[in-house]
Design a protein around this motif. Structure first.
Motif, PDB file in Angstrom:
ATOM      1  N   LEU A   1     -51.762 -53.751  30.359  1.00  0.00           N
ATOM      2  CA  LEU A   1     -51.511 -54.707  30.748  1.00  0.00           C
ATOM      3  C   LEU A   1     -50.941 -55.562  30.208  1.00  0.00           C
ATOM      4  O   LEU A   1     -49.601 -56.160  29.556  1.00  0.00           O
ATOM      5  N   ALA A   2     -51.733 -55.966  29.041  1.00  0.00           N
ATOM      6  CA  ALA A   2     -51.545 -56.281  27.763  1.00  0.00           C
ATOM      7  C   ALA A   2     -50.248 -56.275  26.841  1.00  0.00           C
ATOM      8  O   ALA A   2     -49.129 -57.200  26.337  1.00  0.00           O
ATOM      9  N   ALA A   3     -50.012 -55.033  26.161  1.00  0.00           N
ATOM     10  CA  ALA A   3     -48.876 -54.461  26.394  1.00  0.00           C
ATOM     11  C   ALA A   3     -47.451 -54.816  27.173  1.00  0.00           C
ATOM     12  O   ALA A   3     -46.466 -55.067  26.205  1.00  0.00           O
ATOM     13  N   GLU A   4     -47.513 -54.522  28.061  1.00  0.00           N
ATOM     14  CA  GLU A   4     -46.380 -54.690  29.100  1.00  0.00           C
ATOM     15  C   GLU A   4     -46.534 -56.130  29.243  1.00  0.00           C
ATOM     16  O   GLU A   4     -44.926 -56.610  28.670  1.00  0.00           O
ATOM     17  N   VAL A   5     -47.358 -57.131  28.771  1.00  0.00           N
ATOM     18  CA  VAL A   5     -46.446 -58.255  28.705  1.00  0.00           C
ATOM     19  C   VAL A   5     -46.004 -58.976  27.947  1.00  0.00           C
ATOM     20  O   VAL A   5     -44.836 -59.671  27.214  1.00  0.00           O
ATOM     21  N   ALA A   6     -46.378 -57.996  27.008  1.00  0.00           N
ATOM     22  CA  ALA A   6     -45.832 -58.602  25.120  1.00  0.00           C
ATOM     23  C   ALA A   6     -44.212 -57.988  25.239  1.00  0.00           C
ATOM     24  O   ALA A   6     -43.482 -58.354  24.599  1.00  0.00           O
ATOM     25  N   GLU A   7     -44.169 -56.687  25.405  1.00  0.00           N
ATOM     26  CA  GLU A   7     -42.673 -56.113  25.671  1.00  0.00           C
ATOM     27  C   GLU A   7     -41.897 -56.905  26.620  1.00  0.00           C
ATOM     28  O   GLU A   7     -40.948 -56.926  26.447  1.00  0.00           O
ATOM     29  N   ARG A   8     -42.165 -58.001  27.308  1.00  0.00           N
ATOM     30  CA  ARG A   8     -41.285 -58.613  28.148  1.00  0.00           C
ATOM     31  C   ARG A   8     -41.100 -59.904  27.254  1.00  0.00           C
ATOM     32  O   ARG A   8     -40.000 -60.344  27.485  1.00  0.00           O
ATOM     33  N   GLU A   9     -42.570 -60.494  26.710  1.00  0.00           N
ATOM     34  CA  GLU A   9     -41.929 -61.421  26.079  1.00  0.00           C
ATOM     35  C   GLU A   9     -40.751 -61.335  24.872  1.00  0.00           C
ATOM     36  O   GLU A   9     -40.508 -61.955  24.214  1.00  0.00           O
TER      37      GLU A   9
ATOM     38  N   VAL B   1     -46.118 -58.233  35.594  1.00  0.00           N
ATOM     39  CA  VAL B   1     -46.450 -57.115  35.784  1.00  0.00           C
ATOM     40  C   VAL B   1     -47.481 -57.181  36.629  1.00  0.00           C
ATOM     41  O   VAL B   1     -47.973 -56.370  36.798  1.00  0.00           O
ATOM     42  N   ALA B   2     -48.587 -58.022  36.967  1.00  0.00           N
ATOM     43  CA  ALA B   2     -49.273 -58.272  38.478  1.00  0.00           C
ATOM     44  C   ALA B   2     -48.585 -57.826  39.062  1.00  0.00           C
ATOM     45  O   ALA B   2     -49.054 -57.394  40.410  1.00  0.00           O
ATOM     46  N   ARG B   3     -47.106 -58.702  40.235  1.00  0.00           N
ATOM     47  CA  ARG B   3     -47.051 -57.789  40.580  1.00  0.00           C
ATOM     48  C   ARG B   3     -46.655 -56.225  41.140  1.00  0.00           C
ATOM     49  O   ARG B   3     -46.714 -55.322  41.739  1.00  0.00           O
ATOM     50  N   ALA B   4     -46.448 -55.582  39.705  1.00  0.00           N
ATOM     51  CA  ALA B   4     -45.768 -54.241  39.309  1.00  0.00           C
ATOM     52  C   ALA B   4     -46.917 -53.191  39.222  1.00  0.00           C
ATOM     53  O   ALA B   4     -46.998 -52.222  39.769  1.00  0.00           O
ATOM     54  N   ARG B   5     -48.655 -53.526  39.064  1.00  0.00           N
ATOM     55  CA  ARG B   5     -49.089 -53.062  38.802  1.00  0.00           C
ATOM     56  C   ARG B   5     -50.288 -52.995  40.760  1.00  0.00           C
ATOM     57  O   ARG B   5     -51.508 -52.017  40.174  1.00  0.00           O
ATOM     58  N   GLY B   6     -49.642 -54.432  41.068  1.00  0.00           N
ATOM     59  CA  GLY B   6     -50.283 -54.472  42.280  1.00  0.00           C
ATOM     60  C   GLY B   6     -52.136 -55.191  41.927  1.00  0.00           C
ATOM     61  O   GLY B   6     -52.353 -54.884  42.637  1.00  0.00           O
ATOM     62  N   VAL B   7     -52.278 -56.035  40.809  1.00  0.00           N
ATOM     63  CA  VAL B   7     -53.418 -56.770  40.842  1.00  0.00           C
ATOM     64  C   VAL B   7     -53.153 -57.819  39.861  1.00  0.00           C
ATOM     65  O   VAL B   7     -51.522 -58.496  39.797  1.00  0.00           O
TER      66      VAL B   7
END
Length: 287
Positions: free
Chosen positions: A244-252, A265-271
């Motif tokens: 999850l952290a890695a996906e956020v970092a990629e978007r940043e 990321v939360a929406r995409a992962r359903g969390v």
């Protein structure tokens, strides 16, 4: 010979319609030696509506003076007087005055009983359309925004249906926090003025309810929120925090603000967003 002790009697009062009062409540209002009322004016109004004339001593008993009133009420109980506790609506001690007296009475060996009746908690649950086999009650959330958000975030993984009270002027902010931290699609119901003439039950996703409440809502409010779906719980378990952290970092890295990246990321992962945020913080602490 010492006189028998009195009893603490917790009496549920109507949420709005006097006709919902039980026969036992009418009898207790007329006969109790001491009536401890959250609002003495409302008590007199209720008695008038029910055609009851109290014969006992009436004392005010609300949040600000509850602790100070307990010793004198215990004295009355020791002297053999029954103490009837009534609040403005619903069951005493449930987010209303009563708990401190009950606790002190139990410690002193004084009997405590209850006249069952109306409850906003169970009424809202019953009409919400959400699962009622397991639920938890949160009362009023904190008034301060930061404390409220932390309390809401702590509910993100709660699988049971959640019931809470809210003041009408804080409802929009609370629903907005619930939608952001639990998910805009989480099902919920806002129950307003239960059992009264203008009763309204608004059902829908938290995001839609937050938009609806933004224009202002009046009346006594009870909110019922669905628990975390099993699918969401499984998804959260399946996705490692580091991922999850890695996906956020990629978007940043691509230029997206962190707040927006966490939300997507939360929406995409359903969390819940809180899960992603915690993963980002944990990753940052490791570096």
């Amino acid at each position: 010979m010492a006189s028998a002790r009195g009893r603490v009697i917790l009496a549920a009062t109507p949420l709005g319609r006097p006709g919902d009062a039980s026969a036992r409540l009418r009898e207790a209002l007329a006969g109790a030696a001491v009536l401890a009322a959250e609002d003495t004016r409302r008590l007199h109004r209720l008695c008038h509506d029910l055609g009851v004339e109290p014969t006992g001593r009436i004392v005010s008993f609300f949040d600000a003076n509850e602790s100070a009133r307990v010793p004198a009420l215990l004295d009355a109980l020791e002297a053999g007087d029954d103490v009837l506790v009534v609040t403005d609506a619903g069951m005493p001690s449930v987010s209303d005055p009563g708990f401190r007296l009950v606790s002190a009475a139990v410690s002193a060996g004084v009997d405590v009983t209850c006249l069952p009746g109306p409850s906003a908690v169970t009424t809202a649950l019953a009409v919400s359309g959400l699962p009622v086999d397991r639920f938890c009650f949160e009362g009023f959330l904190p008034r301060k925004a930061g404390e409220r958000r932390r309390a809401v975030a702590a509910l993100a993984d709660e699988p049971r249906t959640v019931v809470l009270f809210e003041a009408p002027h804080r409802l929009a902010a609370t629903l907005a926090d619930l939608a952001e931290l639990l998910g805009a699609e989480r099902p919920a119901a806002v129950c307003r003025e239960l059992t009264k003439t203008y009763e309204e039950v608004r059902r829908g996703p938290l995001g839609e309810l937050a938009e609806w409440a933004a224009t202002g809502v009046r009346g006594e409010i009870t909110v019922v929120v669905g628990g975390r779906p099993a699918a969401a719980a499984a998804a959260a378990t399946a996705v490692a925090p580091a991922d999850l952290a890695a996906e956020v970092a990629e978007r940043e890295d691509a230029g997206q603000p962190r707040k927006d990246a966490i939300a997507e990321v939360a929406r995409a992962r359903g969390v819940p967003k809180r899960t992603v945020f915690d993963a980002v913080v944990a990753a940052k602490n490791r570096t």
